[in-house]
Design a protein around this motif. Structure first.
Motif, mmCIF file in Angstrom:
data_model
loop_
_atom_site.group_PDB
_atom_site.id
_atom_site.type_symbol
_atom_site.label_atom_id
_atom_site.label_comp_id
_atom_site.label_asym_id
_atom_site.label_seq_id
_atom_site.Cartn_x
_atom_site.Cartn_y
_atom_site.Cartn_z
ATOM 1 N N LEU A 122 0.865 -1.247 0.027
ATOM 2 C CA LEU A 122 -0.015 0.082 -0.012
ATOM 3 C C LEU A 122 1.009 1.143 0.106
ATOM 4 N N ARG A 123 0.888 1.887 -1.096
ATOM 5 C CA ARG A 123 1.519 3.344 -1.014
ATOM 6 C C ARG A 123 0.859 4.756 -1.291
ATOM 7 N N LEU A 149 -6.218 0.818 8.263
ATOM 8 C CA LEU A 149 -5.223 0.638 7.354
ATOM 9 C C LEU A 149 -4.653 2.089 6.761
ATOM 10 N N GLN A 150 -5.490 3.121 6.894
ATOM 11 C CA GLN A 150 -5.232 4.587 6.805
ATOM 12 C C GLN A 150 -4.036 4.923 7.845
ATOM 13 N N GLU A 199 -6.241 1.282 -3.509
ATOM 14 C CA GLU A 199 -5.336 0.846 -4.651
ATOM 15 C C GLU A 199 -4.013 0.106 -4.492
ATOM 16 N N PRO A 200 -4.104 -1.267 -3.987
ATOM 17 C CA PRO A 200 -2.966 -1.992 -3.519
ATOM 18 C C PRO A 200 -2.123 -2.468 -4.684
ATOM 19 N N GLU A 201 -0.793 -2.441 -4.413
ATOM 20 C CA GLU A 201 -0.225 -3.003 -5.505
ATOM 21 C C GLU A 201 0.283 -4.523 -5.248
ATOM 22 N N ILE A 202 -0.490 -5.286 -6.008
ATOM 23 C CA ILE A 202 -0.336 -6.734 -6.064
ATOM 24 C C ILE A 202 1.167 -7.148 -6.101
#
Length: 280
Positions: free
Chosen positions: A142-143, A232-233, A265-268
């Motif tokens: 997560l970015r 998460l935030q 918008e996770p980066e898998i």
């Protein structure tokens, strides 16, 4: 097909086991490398039984290895591999047969394992033995999110385990093997923290480790008056404030944590398929 012989892993030196693992998994799609310290850590954290795990020999030389874990009436193939020169020779079939016998002898009802989702050959191999796909496990970064004003406050594994069990009940969570709350006491090198805001309101918990600039979140969940989105935030904000890249390994696709992450918008990084075989 030549029949191999089996030796229990605790009959070998750890140096020989580590060397064999590094040979077998040198060309694996996931980067895997062991030393004595990391091997001992894997054994402890994943409930690996050295007296049930084994190597397979051909002409007195080890050609394959299986690491087995047990928990209650469940078993897990933590790792299974064959040296390159013996692949597609039938060695893998003999090793799975032996693993099945051991798991039955231990009284297990089922065996689980994970394979890369894109590795259709491995998935086909295990299907032949009756393994079936259960769910996908997603590893992601997560970015692009994060809120300030939150901090981590150290607590104990027992406190976090109780919070995680409550969250499991509320959200119907079914974490994978290493991330089950009952396993938290084995995670000696991880941090167990409460997440609080500026007013000291507790919003959740976080189990995490750090290597170089990566923060690995084993598990994180909300308190009664919060939700996964806020958690998460908060964790993202804390990671960014410390200059960490935030990574969540092997989260089940149906888990409330991943469902909340999907909106951010996770980066898998990779997807593994958890497969299960019913023994009875």
């Amino acid at each position: 097909m030549i029949e191999g012989a089996f030796r229990k892993l605790d009959e070998l030196s750890k140096v020989d086991v580590v060397n064999l693992l590094n040979i077998i998994f040198e060309d694996y799609a996931l980067r895997m490398q062991w030393n004595l310290e990391s091997f001992d850590r894997d054994v402890h954290e994943n409930s690996i039984s050295l007296s049930d795990s084994f190597v397979m020999d051909m002409k007195d030389e080890p050609v394959g290895i299986v690491l087995l874990s047990f928990r209650d009436k469940r078993a897990r193939i933590d790792l299974m591999g064959v040296i390159p020169s013996f692949r597609r020779s039938g060695v893998g079939f003999q090793m799975v047969d032996e693993a099945e016998k051991i798991c039955k002898w231990r009284g297990s009802d089922s065996v689980v394992l994970e394979v890369l989702k894109k590795d259709s050959r491995a998935m086909g191999f295990y299907r032949k033995f009756g393994f079936r796909e259960k769910r996908d496990l997603v590893t992601f970064f997560l970015r692009k999110c994060g809120n300030n004003g939150y901090v981590l406050k150290r607590t104990t594994p027992d406190v976090v385990m109780e919070k995680a069990l409550c969250t499991m009940g509320k959200y119907g969570r079914q974490p994978e093997w290493q991330r089950e709350p009952s396993n938290f006491s084995r995670l000696d090198l991880y941090n167990f923290d409460r997440i609080v805001d500026e007013s000291e309101r507790e919003i959740g918990y976080c189990v995490w480790g750090q290597k170089e600039d990566v923060m690995y979140v084993v598990d994180s969940g909300p308190s009664e008056r919060s939700d996964f989105h806020e958690v998460l935030q908060a964790v993202c904000g804390i990671a960014k404030g410390n200059g960490y890249l935030l990574l969540f390994p092997t989260v089940p696709e149906e888990d409330a944590l991943f469902k909340a992450a999907e909106k951010l918008e996770p980066e898998i990084l990779l997807v593994q398929t958890e497969m299960i075989y019913k023994l009875h």
